[in-house]
Write an enzyme that holds these catalytic residues in place. Structure first.
Site, mmCIF file in Angstrom:
data_model
loop_
_atom_site.group_PDB
_atom_site.id
_atom_site.type_symbol
_atom_site.label_atom_id
_atom_site.label_comp_id
_atom_site.label_asym_id
_atom_site.label_seq_id
_atom_site.Cartn_x
_atom_site.Cartn_y
_atom_site.Cartn_z
ATOM 1 N N CYS A 1 12.037 53.772 28.797
ATOM 2 C CA CYS A 1 10.709 54.387 28.805
ATOM 3 C C CYS A 1 10.628 55.545 27.821
ATOM 4 C CB CYS A 1 10.337 54.844 30.205
ATOM 5 S SG CYS A 1 11.445 56.109 30.896
ATOM 6 N N HIS B 1 10.679 59.308 34.791
ATOM 7 C CA HIS B 1 10.005 58.435 33.820
ATOM 8 C C HIS B 1 9.408 59.298 32.713
ATOM 9 C CE1 HIS B 1 8.242 54.657 32.620
ATOM 10 N NE2 HIS B 1 6.997 55.096 32.738
ATOM 11 N N ASN C 1 1.521 56.218 29.938
ATOM 12 C CA ASN C 1 2.657 55.569 30.584
ATOM 13 C C ASN C 1 3.116 54.426 29.677
ATOM 14 O OD1 ASN C 1 4.413 54.065 32.177
ATOM 15 N ND2 ASN C 1 3.215 54.322 34.043
#
Length: 813
Positions: A290, A458, A478
């Site tokens: 990520c 994250h 995201n």
């Protein structure tokens, strides 16, 4: 940002979107509608005066939503045949041959033309398609004519003079590694060394060459430094290129759905390297990277906003305009900043897919666009495969861009955090284009994550920072391209959004509810509460000068912990000429990593400590107190900022430190400065050394002079020195004991002058280590008495003598 340029981008993307929409090419239409909307959002941020701009944004996004079902239902066009792909490869061979031809690289050009001819003739004999045969024969004829024209001067004697002026093939030469950005490859700013340098930059020491050679091998594969010669890398081949190292290892999640490896032409009829650089189009899948995908996103957003090549400049082959291009032969080269220098990573274009033909790696929402998947593959190759242990954006962005990493911990006991000052700094620097930013969540329960729409540990890309009537906002993406914040100012918040605020942020909650692209606004206060760390990557072009030193710290040098002694720590002298108005000097310590396990379980806690000791060596960690103390963190990068306000010469000692030294480490110290400076290792003036192994035991553990009855029982050594000169004496004993020593003059040869003495001591008794340094000790005979502070403290000790003239030692007691 240029509002007019962004408006033109929006018009161009909208035109392409409508065109693809009418042609039934819905996937591409969706891509361009999204890009048109994003260009309008940025244009409004830059002060665009276009009327009804928000309506247009909503119109494009609504069309995206409407086309999604059409994309799902539309059958795909048949893929190109093997023979059509051979024609594309032949065209690429000719294109590359023409480039070499133009440069005067005759033999390279002839070789490529010849291979193109052979491929055309072979494919023509295999296919029954007359149209394709004609195209192949025509291309073969053109390539053959040019190859013969080039060969003719090389074979005719009367043309020797002419051919002598044509470049013939010479083997590429790889000289010593470049210390910084290669002047042949990129031209952001001149990195001039304050040390000895040649016309092309800084020279290497033998130690530096060995460090960079050693750390070129990462996870068992050698990644050589990127050199100017690599711009001549060959990319065209008659057959699809295959990486000689084979396929990348897959992650456990990939393996559960993996079907096969495919090339781009197996997925789409029109593979392209880049349609347009966009953060909105990047999508992470099941690879646990990520932070890397977030890093790609903000690099793309930066390139788009400021029209400066950042991420697209690292992938090859490139056309004459420096734009990366699709290679039908399947070979690519990516330049990544790894272990001290930019390095060359070669990959093929084979990508993993599942049983439905869906990619199992990160990709662009425009399936024909390859740059996301290929740059990720290059990084995953270096990291040992798609079974990536995870990273942070400081590490990833430094690898992608070479920008300077910094970490701001918002909930740390060891690092102060000012919410207001941090926002002001981020706001100003972000909009100037000085910094790339990501934010990462910390550990949270599944229930907390579900409640707030956040993913634990994250990374999120920061796409925008805004302030409106005292309210402060951050726009985040995201990397999954779905799952958004559910708190205040989310798309479902009916309480806090006002028409005025919606207009200012170009945000319509109703439109956002229709499509979850993973992009959302969050207040700065909520980000500070629910996120853990902000990662910054600073543009090195902010600094006029830079240099670096690559070195090794052997695990055998000194104690495991440097809590009591810095005598064996690497130390550097930094001398800065500060102008009127002040200046900033940043020092980046980067530990080289060569093994995936080391990357996954980083147990090396490194830091840099700054002392104001006029560039002299520091022996005790707290004496003198550090000018800037370091926080020991298990990240490969540590940034120290030195702010100068007083004009004149400032001299510092920089000390590399570790929490617990377990292994030999290789590292780079890079200095960035807005003003002139010099930077070098602190040299040792001593050329000779001698060690005495002794011990305090029984009666000889007599303690310090406070204990007169027993002090006289301590070990006594005598040393003879024939010439006046510098002397360093170091005593090392058990860490649990405070130790010290005395030096007593027995006899002096000749007139000692101002350097004579009767008795000297190492000063206060200290835990485990003490020293005495004499700039000029007169020639003569001296006794030295090492002791612990208290009697009966038994254990071994080392007594080290460092000098420039021979020393004779004997034990008297």
């Amino acid at each position: 940002m240029d509002a007019s340029a962004l408006e033109r981008d929006a018009v161009q993307f909208a035109r392409l979107a409508v065109q693809r929409d009418h042609e039934g090419r819905y996937s591409e239409a969706v891509f361009y509608y999204k890009e048109a909307a994003q260009a309008l959002i940025y244009a409004e941020m830059a002060g665009s005066s276009l009327e009804r701009i928000q309506e247009k944004i909503n119109e494009y996004l609504e069309r995206v939503q409407a086309l999604h079902s059409a994309v799902q239902s539309k059958s795909t066009d048949p893929l190109k045949s093997k023979h059509q792909l051979d024609l594309e490869r032949a065209h690429f061979l000719v294109t590359q041959a023409f480039d070499e031809d133009e440069k005067g690289n005759v033999e390279d050009a002839i070789e490529l033309y010849t291979e193109a001819v052979e491929l055309c003739l072979k494919t023509s004999s295999e296919t029954a398609d007359k149209t394709l045969q004609n195209k192949l024969k025509q291309l073969a004829r053109q390539a053959l004519d040019r190859a013969e024209a080039l060969s003719e001067p090389l074979t005719k004697p009367f043309c020797k003079l002419k051919s002598a002026n044509m470049k013939t093939k010479t083997p590429p030469v790889r000289t010593h590694f470049p210390l910084g950005p290669n002047p042949f490859v990129e031209k952001p700013q001149a990195f001039i060394s304050p040390q000895s340098c040649d016309a092309q930059g800084q020279k290497y020491t033998a130690e530096e060459i060995e460090v960079l050679r050693t750390t070129s091998k990462i996870n068992g594969v050698e990644y050589v430094p990127f050199m100017s010669v690599d711009l001549r890398e060959r990319f065209a081949y008659p057959m699809p290129f295959c990486d000689r190292l084979g396929k990348l290892p897959l992650s456990p999640k990939q393996k559960t759905t993996f079907s096969k490896w495919v090339r781009p032409e197996d997925l789409t009829n029109n593979p392209t390297m880049i349609y347009t650089v966009s953060s909105f189009s990047i999508k992470q899948t099941i690879v646990s990277d990520c932070s890397f995908v977030a890093s790609l996103a903000i690099s793309a957003a930066y390139e788009r906003r400021f029209n400066k090549k950042l991420i697209t400049s690292i992938i090859y082959p490139q056309n004459k305009d420096g734009e990366p291009e699709y290679n039908p032969c399947g070979k690519y080269m990516v330049k990544l900043h790894l272990n001290g220098v930019p390095r060359k990573v070669i990959i093929d274009d084979q990508l993993p897919v599942d049983h439905k033909g869906e990619l199992l790696c990160s990709y662009s929402n425009n399936k024909s666009e390859l740059w996301v998947s290929l740059i990720e593959k290059a990084y995953m190759k270096v990291m040992g495969g798609y079974d990536f242990p995870g990273s942070n954006s400081n590490i990833d962005l430094h690898a992608l861009t070479g920008w300077i990493p910094e970490r701001i911990a918002m909930h740390s006991d060891s690092q102060t955090f000012s919410k207001d000052n941090s926002f002001r700094m981020l706001y100003q620097r972000f909009h100037k284009g000085d910094v790339l930013i990501t934010a990462s969540t910390g550990v949270m329960t599944e229930a907390e994550g579900e409640k707030w729409g956040l993913v634990p540990t994250h990374a999120y890309a920061v796409l925008d920072i805004r302030e409106f009537k005292g309210l402060r906002f951050i726009q985040l993406k995201n990397p999954w391209s779905h799952l958004r914040w559910k708190g205040r100012y989310s798309e479902n918040d009916v309480k806090n959004w006002t028409p005025e605020l919606q207009k200012y942020l170009n945000f319509d909650p109703r439109t956002a509810q229709k499509i979850d692209n993973g992009i959302f606004w969050i207040s700065w206060d909520d980000l500070c509460q629910y996120y853990d760390v902000v990662y910054l990557s600073w543009n090195p072009a902010l600094f006029k000068e830079s240099t670096c030193i690559h070195s090794t710290w052997d695990a055998k040098q000194g104690p495991v912990k440097d809590a009591y002694s810095l005598a064996n720590n690497p130390q550097y002298k930094l001398e800065v000429q500060c102008p009127q108005g002040g200046a900033a000097v940043w020092v980046l310590l980067s530990r080289h990593i060569t093994d995936k396990d080391d990357f996954a379980n980083n147990r090396e806690f490194i830091t840099m400590v700054v002392y104001k000791t006029d560039g002299k060596k520091v022996y005790y960690p707290a004496d003198p107190p550090p000018y800037i103390d370091g926080i020991r963190i298990n990240s490969p990068h540590y940034l120290t900022k030195i702010k100068l306000t007083t004009p004149g010469t400032h001299t510092f000692t920089l000390v590399v430190s570790q929490y617990e030294k377990q292994n030999t480490i290789h590292y780079t110290v890079r200095v960035y400065s807005a003003c002139s400076f010099t930077f070098s290792k602190i040299p040792s003036p001593y050329t000779l050394s001698k060690r005495i192994n002794g011990k305090w035991s029984g009666q000889s553990a007599g303690g310090c002079g406070n204990f007169q009855e027993t002090h006289k029982n301590n070990p006594i050594y005598q040393f003879h020195i024939d010439k006046t000169g510098p002397l360093l004496i170091e005593l090392r004993g058990p860490r649990q004991y405070s130790v010290g020593f005395e030096v007593v003059a027995v006899s002096i040869m000749g007139d000692p002058g101002p350097h004579g003495f009767q008795r000297k001591s190492s000063g206060d008794y200290r835990c485990g280590f003490c020293y005495l340094e004499l700039e000029n000790i007169p020639a003569g005979i001296f006794n030295i008495i090492p002791s612990t502070f208290l009697p009966k403290q038994e254990g071994p000790f080392f007594l080290d003598f460092n000098s420039t003239v021979p020393i004779k030692t004997t034990q008297l007691q």
